[in-house]
Design an enzyme around this catalytic site. Sequence first.
Site, short mmCIF file in Angstrom:
data_model
loop_
_atom_site.label_atom_id
_atom_site.label_comp_id
_atom_site.label_asym_id
_atom_site.label_seq_id
_atom_site.Cartn_x
_atom_site.Cartn_y
_atom_site.Cartn_z
N GLU A 21 15.81 60.12 59.09
CA GLU A 21 14.59 60.64 60.17
C GLU A 21 15.45 61.44 61.07
O GLU A 21 16.45 60.93 61.45
CB GLU A 21 13.80 59.71 60.80
CG GLU A 21 12.97 59.93 62.04
CD GLU A 21 11.78 60.85 61.73
OE1 GLU A 21 12.01 61.98 62.25
OE2 GLU A 21 11.23 60.56 60.74
N CYS A 44 -1.21 63.97 54.31
CA CYS A 44 -2.32 63.69 55.18
C CYS A 44 -2.85 65.17 55.36
O CYS A 44 -4.30 65.30 55.69
CB CYS A 44 -2.13 63.51 56.69
SG CYS A 44 -0.90 64.67 57.50
N GLU A 52 -6.16 61.50 53.07
CA GLU A 52 -4.68 61.15 52.63
C GLU A 52 -4.75 61.16 51.03
O GLU A 52 -5.29 60.40 50.65
CB GLU A 52 -4.25 59.89 53.34
CG GLU A 52 -2.83 59.75 53.50
CD GLU A 52 -2.28 60.25 54.93
OE1 GLU A 52 -0.90 59.95 55.02
OE2 GLU A 52 -3.25 60.36 55.69
N GLN A 63 0.88 55.44 61.66
CA GLN A 63 -0.25 55.65 60.92
C GLN A 63 -1.59 55.38 61.91
O GLN A 63 -1.61 54.24 62.63
CB GLN A 63 -0.72 54.75 59.88
CG GLN A 63 0.32 55.36 58.45
CD GLN A 63 -0.17 56.79 58.15
OE1 GLN A 63 -1.23 57.21 58.28
NE2 GLN A 63 0.88 57.25 57.14
N ASP A 84 6.68 61.34 53.22
CA ASP A 84 5.59 61.45 54.03
C ASP A 84 5.67 62.21 55.16
O ASP A 84 6.00 61.87 56.32
CB ASP A 84 5.18 59.86 54.45
CG ASP A 84 3.70 59.76 55.23
OD1 ASP A 84 3.19 60.86 55.30
OD2 ASP A 84 3.61 58.80 55.70
#
Length: 615
Positions: free
Chosen positions: A444, A528, A571, A394, A500
């Site tokens: 991921e 975002c 965000e 972040q 996210d």
Amino acid sequence: METLSTEIPAEVVDKPEEIEDIAGNTKDAEEPAVENGKEEPEKAGEEYAYLERNEFTSEIFKIEVKNLGYFGIGEFKKLLRSTLKFDMTKIKAPTRKEFAFVCFRSQEDQQRALETLNGYKWKGKVLKAQAAKASADPLQKKRAAEDQESERKPKKQRTAVEATCPLSHIPYEQQLKQKSEEMSALLAKYTQELRRINPRAKPHLDKFKFEEVLPSPTVNGYRNKNEFTVGKNSAGEVIVGFRLGCYSDGSVEVAEVQDLPHLPEQAKWAARSFQELVRKSKFQPFNPDGNVGHFRQLMVRCSSATGELMLVAGVYSSNLSEDEQLQLKQELKTFYEEAEKDDSYKCTSLYYQDVKHREAGQMINPVEHISGTTHITDTIQGLQFRISPLAFFQINTEGANVLYQKAIDLVAPTQDTTMLDICCGTGTITLAFAKHCKKVMGVEIVPDAIKDAEFNAEANGIKNCKFFTGNADDFIKSMVREALYDQEVGKPVDLIAVVDPPRAGLHHRSIAAIRSADAVNRLVYVSCNPHSAKRNFIELARPESKQYKGEPFYPKSAVAVDMFPHTTHTELVILFEREPKTKAHEKTQPGEEAAETKSEAAAEAVGEENTASAT
């Protein structure tokens, strides 16, 4: 997942006027085609000089496919890649047009495509294919147009502050008010569209609440990662800073960053020191106008928790010999070793990155460790995280503390909860949830990110976590099965998901996989870029269909966090919930079925259109 990047994209080398490439980047444009691939005489001019460079460009092997009718870019890619087995480099598909351009790696591939597609029947249409001319270099094209204007007034160039911090002149309280109004308007538009698409959503939307935009604990100097461009200002001086415009708009000017309020002093020192190095070096700053020079960019990562500073020097090596590359690397190492003796800041980790044109199948530009440590460390939610050069973290560390806590508060997990983190990166959200849950699992696609996640879990003594490497949509069902297998007999299943994703949002296949996982009844979506994510919000809540099986997720509450003060970005966090199928069906009112059939058809059309523009 917002990242302020000023890197000159690799596609400038290969495709100076891109519309739709394999990665899914889109821009509307329209180009003429020529018979038999013969370029017009003007091509010898500056606008087409890039074709003569000693670098590969697939613009040479381009075709135009006509008579496509209405089509989605995803299904067209599937036809070319999966059905016809074409090895193309990119697709240019202007919005709402019945034609597309396709580029290939060789004349042989181009010719095979022409022979196959000309007369090919697809979706009731007979396709036409012909060779097409290469795109003009956008920078040279704009310059040529400007030169033709007899009485052109000089255009006032934006300053670095105007380009990167457009709200910095407004008091921070007013920035928050403006962003709250923008988010309220966006969510109102979303809920209005959802009411039309799914009548069953009405009672849920009537209760839907948006709290506000929460302030960032740190308003100035909050960015822990920045990517600076090496170039020249309007006076011709070598500058390490931010580009004031994009290449396709005809701008290559770079401005200094010392007056920007959102950059920490460490990052400003890094830009100044690298600028000093470039000005002294025998190697030249990179110039996209002709692809000449060497120093191209500087990525800076810093930690407010430890004071560590990582520098990644991006070098265009296509015009450097191996011996010259070794000289340049040694120059970098020596310069920053000497800088430690005199300056108040210190480069603790130094990398070299080769940022020349990527080869086929290459997803990232490789990095090479030069000196210092290989990682830096930062802290979120009291946990320490190891950060590698290319890992996502972040941008606003203090803001991330607020963001993650609000996500935890919204979903309110218990010691009976299992959490699935879709697109988990280095595991920051996964591990922040861990102490509140029975078990957490993350997936991921980037292997190095999973290595960092596993290291971070071990370093923080977290045992109730597990990570998977691969596509999220391939692992969602297996993670759900594992969570159900671990569930104690007699206890209710409490399975939540957190997503996210990158700025473009989740692929529709991931949304379909989440919806089909019946055991997941609550989902937290962290975005975002809420304007892009609205497509996903609709896909989560639209009626059940062939493409989206499983009951809809309805929005329950939302809150925004100002992760990017002085900019227009915010965000947004939304909690979605869905009812068990039986309850939803019991609430169906007489006459509603026909209305739902119409709305489902409308939703399908909206989904296809959005997929075409955002895949």
